[in-house]
Structures are given as structure tokens and as C-alpha cells.
Design an enzyme around this catalytic site. Structure first.
Site, PDB file in Angstrom:
ATOM      1  N   TYR A  12     -52.294  -2.975  -8.159  1.00 38.09           N
ATOM      2  CA  TYR A  12     -52.296  -3.741  -9.409  1.00 38.09           C
ATOM      3  C   TYR A  12     -50.954  -4.439  -9.661  1.00 38.09           C
ATOM      4  O   TYR A  12     -50.862  -5.286 -10.550  1.00 38.09           O
ATOM      5  CB  TYR A  12     -52.620  -2.852 -10.623  1.00 38.09           C
ATOM      6  CG  TYR A  12     -53.922  -2.082 -10.539  1.00 38.09           C
ATOM      7  CD1 TYR A  12     -54.902  -2.409  -9.604  1.00 38.09           C
ATOM      8  CD2 TYR A  12     -54.182  -1.033 -11.406  1.00 38.09           C
ATOM      9  CE1 TYR A  12     -56.083  -1.697  -9.522  1.00 38.09           C
ATOM     10  CE2 TYR A  12     -55.372  -0.319 -11.331  1.00 38.09           C
ATOM     11  CZ  TYR A  12     -56.311  -0.647 -10.385  1.00 38.09           C
ATOM     12  OH  TYR A  12     -57.475   0.074 -10.318  1.00 38.09           O
ATOM     13  N   HIS A  24     -57.082   4.912  -2.775  1.00 40.58           N
ATOM     14  CA  HIS A  24     -57.746   3.868  -3.577  1.00 40.58           C
ATOM     15  C   HIS A  24     -59.121   3.507  -3.005  1.00 40.58           C
ATOM     16  O   HIS A  24     -60.102   3.412  -3.720  1.00 40.58           O
ATOM     17  CB  HIS A  24     -56.849   2.623  -3.648  1.00 40.58           C
ATOM     18  CG  HIS A  24     -57.143   1.733  -4.811  1.00 40.58           C
ATOM     19  ND1 HIS A  24     -56.200   0.913  -5.361  1.00 40.58           N
ATOM     20  CD2 HIS A  24     -58.267   1.530  -5.536  1.00 40.58           C
ATOM     21  CE1 HIS A  24     -56.736   0.242  -6.368  1.00 40.58           C
ATOM     22  NE2 HIS A  24     -57.989   0.599  -6.491  1.00 40.58           N
TER      23      HIS A  24
HETATM   24  N1  LIG Z   1     -60.554   2.700  -8.156  1.00 37.93           N
HETATM   25  C1  LIG Z   1     -60.957   1.455  -8.130  1.00 37.93           C
HETATM   26  O1  LIG Z   1     -61.313   0.887  -7.068  1.00 37.93           O
HETATM   27  C2  LIG Z   1     -61.059   0.691  -9.419  1.00 37.93           C
HETATM   28  C3  LIG Z   1     -61.814  -0.489  -9.495  1.00 37.93           C
HETATM   29  C4  LIG Z   1     -61.903  -1.143 -10.717  1.00 37.93           C
HETATM   30  C5  LIG Z   1     -61.236  -0.642 -11.821  1.00 37.93           C
HETATM   31  N2  LIG Z   1     -60.467   0.485 -11.735  1.00 37.93           N
HETATM   32  C6  LIG Z   1     -59.736   1.034 -12.915  1.00 37.93           C
HETATM   33  O2  LIG Z   1     -60.637   1.159 -13.999  1.00 37.93           O
HETATM   34  C7  LIG Z   1     -60.143   0.450 -15.122  1.00 37.93           C
HETATM   35  C8  LIG Z   1     -61.291  -0.060 -15.987  1.00 37.93           C
HETATM   36  O3  LIG Z   1     -62.183  -0.858 -15.265  1.00 37.93           O
HETATM   37  P1  LIG Z   1     -62.250  -2.461 -15.405  1.00 37.93           P
HETATM   38  O4  LIG Z   1     -60.924  -2.950 -15.824  1.00 37.93           O
HETATM   39  O5  LIG Z   1     -62.835  -2.948 -14.145  1.00 37.93           O
HETATM   40  O6  LIG Z   1     -63.369  -2.720 -16.513  1.00 37.93           O
HETATM   41  P2  LIG Z   1     -63.757  -2.180 -17.966  1.00 37.93           P
HETATM   42  O7  LIG Z   1     -62.733  -1.255 -18.497  1.00 37.93           O
HETATM   43  O8  LIG Z   1     -65.170  -1.714 -17.895  1.00 37.93           O
HETATM   44  O9  LIG Z   1     -63.784  -3.515 -18.807  1.00 37.93           O
HETATM   45  C9  LIG Z   1     -62.641  -4.244 -19.130  1.00 37.93           C
HETATM   46  C10 LIG Z   1     -63.093  -5.503 -19.862  1.00 37.93           C
HETATM   47  O10 LIG Z   1     -63.791  -5.129 -21.058  1.00 37.93           O
HETATM   48  C11 LIG Z   1     -63.220  -5.747 -22.193  1.00 37.93           C
HETATM   49  N3  LIG Z   1     -63.197  -4.747 -23.292  1.00 37.93           N
HETATM   50  C12 LIG Z   1     -62.404  -3.658 -23.397  1.00 37.93           C
HETATM   51  N4  LIG Z   1     -62.701  -2.965 -24.496  1.00 37.93           N
HETATM   52  C13 LIG Z   1     -63.718  -3.616 -25.112  1.00 37.93           C
HETATM   53  C14 LIG Z   1     -64.453  -3.389 -26.291  1.00 37.93           C
HETATM   54  N5  LIG Z   1     -64.209  -2.327 -27.053  1.00 37.93           N
HETATM   55  N6  LIG Z   1     -65.436  -4.268 -26.611  1.00 37.93           N
HETATM   56  C15 LIG Z   1     -65.702  -5.337 -25.822  1.00 37.93           C
HETATM   57  N7  LIG Z   1     -65.035  -5.610 -24.694  1.00 37.93           N
HETATM   58  C16 LIG Z   1     -64.044  -4.758 -24.337  1.00 37.93           C
HETATM   59  C17 LIG Z   1     -61.827  -6.144 -21.771  1.00 37.93           C
HETATM   60  O11 LIG Z   1     -61.461  -7.344 -22.414  1.00 37.93           O
HETATM   61  P3  LIG Z   1     -60.161  -7.416 -23.391  1.00 37.93           P
HETATM   62  O12 LIG Z   1     -58.970  -7.259 -22.512  1.00 37.93           O
HETATM   63  O13 LIG Z   1     -60.307  -8.783 -23.973  1.00 37.93           O
HETATM   64  O14 LIG Z   1     -60.302  -6.310 -24.392  1.00 37.93           O
HETATM   65  C18 LIG Z   1     -61.972  -6.398 -20.281  1.00 37.93           C
HETATM   66  O15 LIG Z   1     -62.377  -7.727 -20.030  1.00 37.93           O
HETATM   67  C19 LIG Z   1     -59.295  -0.656 -14.474  1.00 37.93           C
HETATM   68  O16 LIG Z   1     -58.462  -1.305 -15.387  1.00 37.93           O
HETATM   69  C20 LIG Z   1     -58.606   0.134 -13.406  1.00 37.93           C
HETATM   70  O17 LIG Z   1     -57.541   0.891 -13.954  1.00 37.93           O
HETATM   71  C21 LIG Z   1     -60.397   1.168 -10.553  1.00 37.93           C
END
Ligand SMILES: NC(=O)c1ccc[n+]([C@@H]2O[C@H](COP(=O)([O-])OP(=O)(O)OC[C@H]3O[C@@H](n4cnc5c(N)ncnc54)[C@H](OP(=O)(O)O)[C@@H]3O)[C@@H](O)[C@H]2O)c1
Length: 271
Positions: free
Chosen positions: A47, A104
Site C-alpha cells: 500500500y 499478502h
Molecule cells: N489482503 C488483501 O489482499 C486485501 C485486499 C483488499 C483489501 N484489503 C484490506 O481491506 C481493507 C478494506 O477493503 P477495501 O478497501 O477493499 O473495501 P471496503 O472497506 O469494503 O470499502 C471501502 C469503500 O467503501 C466506502 N465506504 C466506507 N465506509 C462507508 C460507509 N459507511 N458507507 C458507504 N460507503 C463507505 C469507502 O469510501 P469513502 O472513502 O468515501 O468512505 C471506500 O470507497 C483495505 O483497505 C485493506 O486494508 C486487503
């Protein structure tokens, strides 16, 4: 904060995801999240924000209470590379220990026994407190269980209402590991879904909160990401209501869509 226990280790059930958060904004969000009660922050070398995450954690004044997770990139899983990667992460985070270190993504070109051996070594040397994996399938979990000399406390996988992950969840638990859900609000896709919105209305909550509650109610750790300070509180407010059996079933039925979001050329063959 509730937690999910694995091999005696307690992982706070709500964490902050930080993918795509960078610089001062990232540091500010992390600091504010910890002030609001988050006790688990998820980052990764990939990241490019470990320095900002570390700044936020230290600025919160609560470093000792917070679980900081970081991850090793798949191209750095050979033992020597992994050791360097961990030291680099610590240097960038400017913390004295990584609380939880994850693979990862699996890399079929590096024997898993070698990677897990190197991870055990960095743990024994005190660089890392706990070990885990991410994006592991049923078969990879089986292999890891056989060759790891140290307990693995979690498997971090894509998990939200629109994807059926029941097989890998069962396998993760069979190995005594916690399930950590990434993309727990389907990258924001939970908002606007008709079923989630209907249930949300009945509870005076948002659709994102229903998606998160659905997971935590199954003892799944969630790490939602937001770039908006005001949503930090919303994504933590999951413990003053509960979904009924019927509501849980309604949300579970959405998984028939098989809406996987994260899929790369290097992904393993999913279950
Ligand atoms: N291990 C892996 O391979 C892997 C892969 C993907 C992700 N991850 C980890 O998991 C974390 C979360 O997953 P993600 O970032 O893919 O997706 P997520 O948390 O499911 O969704 C993030 C999105 O949702 C929006 N959001 C957040 N809170 C909200 C709410 N209360 N209402 C409406 N929309 C909302 C955010 O927009 P705003 O910013 O506008 O609020 C952002 O666009 C990542 O940040 C990362 O740390 C790990």
C-alpha cells in the site's frame, strides 16, 4: 472492543483498512480512528503507506493498545527477502514490533515451508508478535497447517454479503484461525443494495453497517476502509443492534451473486 480469539491471541473485531490512504490524510485518519476506539489497523508493504500509518499510531498516544498488521508482498517471500521486507516495514512504520505479519498473497514459486520458516524466525527474533496469512485457499491452509512451526492466527480474505466464502471460512476455522474480512462493505457496494437498505431502515442504520454487522455477528473480523473521518464512527457503531435469524438468512442469500471484487493474475484458484 470485542475480539476474535485464535490460539490464545485476541484480534479486535473491527479494524481500519488503509489501502489507498496515503500521507497526512492517512496519518490523520489512523490517529482519529484510534481516538474513536479502533484497536486494529491494517496496512501492507504494497500500500506504500506504512510510514503514514506509523505516524498515526504514534500520534494517537495509544500504541500499546493497538494491533498493527502489515503484509509481505508475494515477490518477497523467499527467506532472505522476507527478513529484509520485515525490517523495512519496521523502519517505515517506526515501531519496535509488528503485531501481526501476514503473507499478502501466496506465491507458488516459493515453497510455503521456506516462507513460514522465515516468518517463524522473525517472530522468534522479536520483530513480529503473531503470524497469519491472506488470500489462502482450503488447500493452502491445509499445507500451511502441516508445515508451520508457529501458530497462524488468521486468514484475511475477501468477505462480504455478495460472495459465498463458506468453504474457506470453514477451513480457516478448522485450523483454529480467525477469519478477517477484507472489502467487508464490498468496496462501498453495500450502500444502495435494496435488501441491505431495507434491513438498514428497519434498524435505523446504514446499509454499510448491516454488511459489517452481518459479518461480526458471525465472529468475523472486519477491516472497513474509509477516507472520511465521519464514517469512522459509523463503521464502528455495530454493537447496539442485532440482526434476526431471518435477516441473517436474507443477507446470506445475496451471496448467490458470487460478486468477487479482488481477483488478480496472481490469485490462487479460488474455492
Ligand atoms: N489482503 C488483501 O489482499 C486485501 C485486499 C483488499 C483489501 N484489503 C484490506 O481491506 C481493507 C478494506 O477493503 P477495501 O478497501 O477493499 O473495501 P471496503 O472497506 O469494503 O470499502 C471501502 C469503500 O467503501 C466506502 N465506504 C466506507 N465506509 C462507508 C460507509 N459507511 N458507507 C458507504 N460507503 C463507505 C469507502 O469510501 P469513502 O472513502 O468515501 O468512505 C471506500 O470507497 C483495505 O483497505 C485493506 O486494508 C486487503
Amino acid at each position: 472492543m470485542q475480539s476474535v480469539e485464535s490460539h490464545g491471541y485476541k484480534l479486535p473485531i473491527v479494524g481500519l483498512g488503509t489501502w489507498q490512504l496515503t500521507g497526512r490524510d492517512c496519518a490523520r485518519l489512523v490517529e482519529q480512528a484510534i481516538r474513536l476506539g479502533y484497536r486494529h489497523i491494517d496496512t501492507a508493504q504494497m500500500y506504500g503507506n506504512e510510514a503514514a500509518v506509523g505516524d498515526g499510531v504514534r500520534a494517537s498516544g495509544k500504541r500499546a493498545e493497538v494491533v498493527v498488521t502489515t503484509k509481505v508482498q508475494p515477490e518477497r517471500l523467499a527467506p532472505h527477502d522476507l527478513e529484509r521486507s520485515v525490517k523495512e516495514s519496521l523502519h517505515k512504520l517506526r515501531l519496535d514490533v509488528i503485531d501481526l505479519l501476514l503473507i499478502h498473497w501466496p506465491n507458488p514459486r516459493v515453497p510455503l515451508s521456506e516462507t513460514l520458516g522465515a516468518m517463524a524466525k522473525v517472530k522468534q527474533e522479536g520483530y513480529v508478535r503473531q503470524l497469519g496469512v491472506s488470500n489462502f485457499t482450503v488447500a493452502l491452509l491445509e499445507e500451511a497447517g502441516k508445515v508451520s512451526s508457529e501458530p497462524l492466527v488468521c486468514n484475511q480474505i475477501e468477505c462480504h454479503p455478495f460472495l459465498d466464502q463458506s468453504k474457506v471460512i470453514a477451513a480457516t476455522r478448522k485450523h483454529g484461525m480467525a477469519v478477517v474480512a477484507y472489502s467487508p462493505i464490498a468496496r462501498g457496494g453495500a450502500a444502495g443494495d435494496a435488501v441491505l437498505e431495507k434491513i438498514a431502515k428497519a434498524h435505523g442504520k446504514s446499509a454499510a453497517q448491516i454488511s459489517l454487522r452481518y459479518l461480526v455477528q458471525q465472529d468475523i473480523v472486519v477491516i472497513p476502509r474509509t477516507s472520511k473521518i465521519e464514517r469512522l464512527e459509523e463503521n464502528l457503531a455495530l454493537f447496539d443492534f442485532a440482526l434476526s435469524e431471518a435477516e441473517m438468512a436474507e443477507v446470506r442469500a445475496l451471496s448467490q451473486r458470487q460478486g468477487r471484487i479482488v481477483d488478480w493474475s496472481w490469485s490462487p484458484k479460488w474455492d
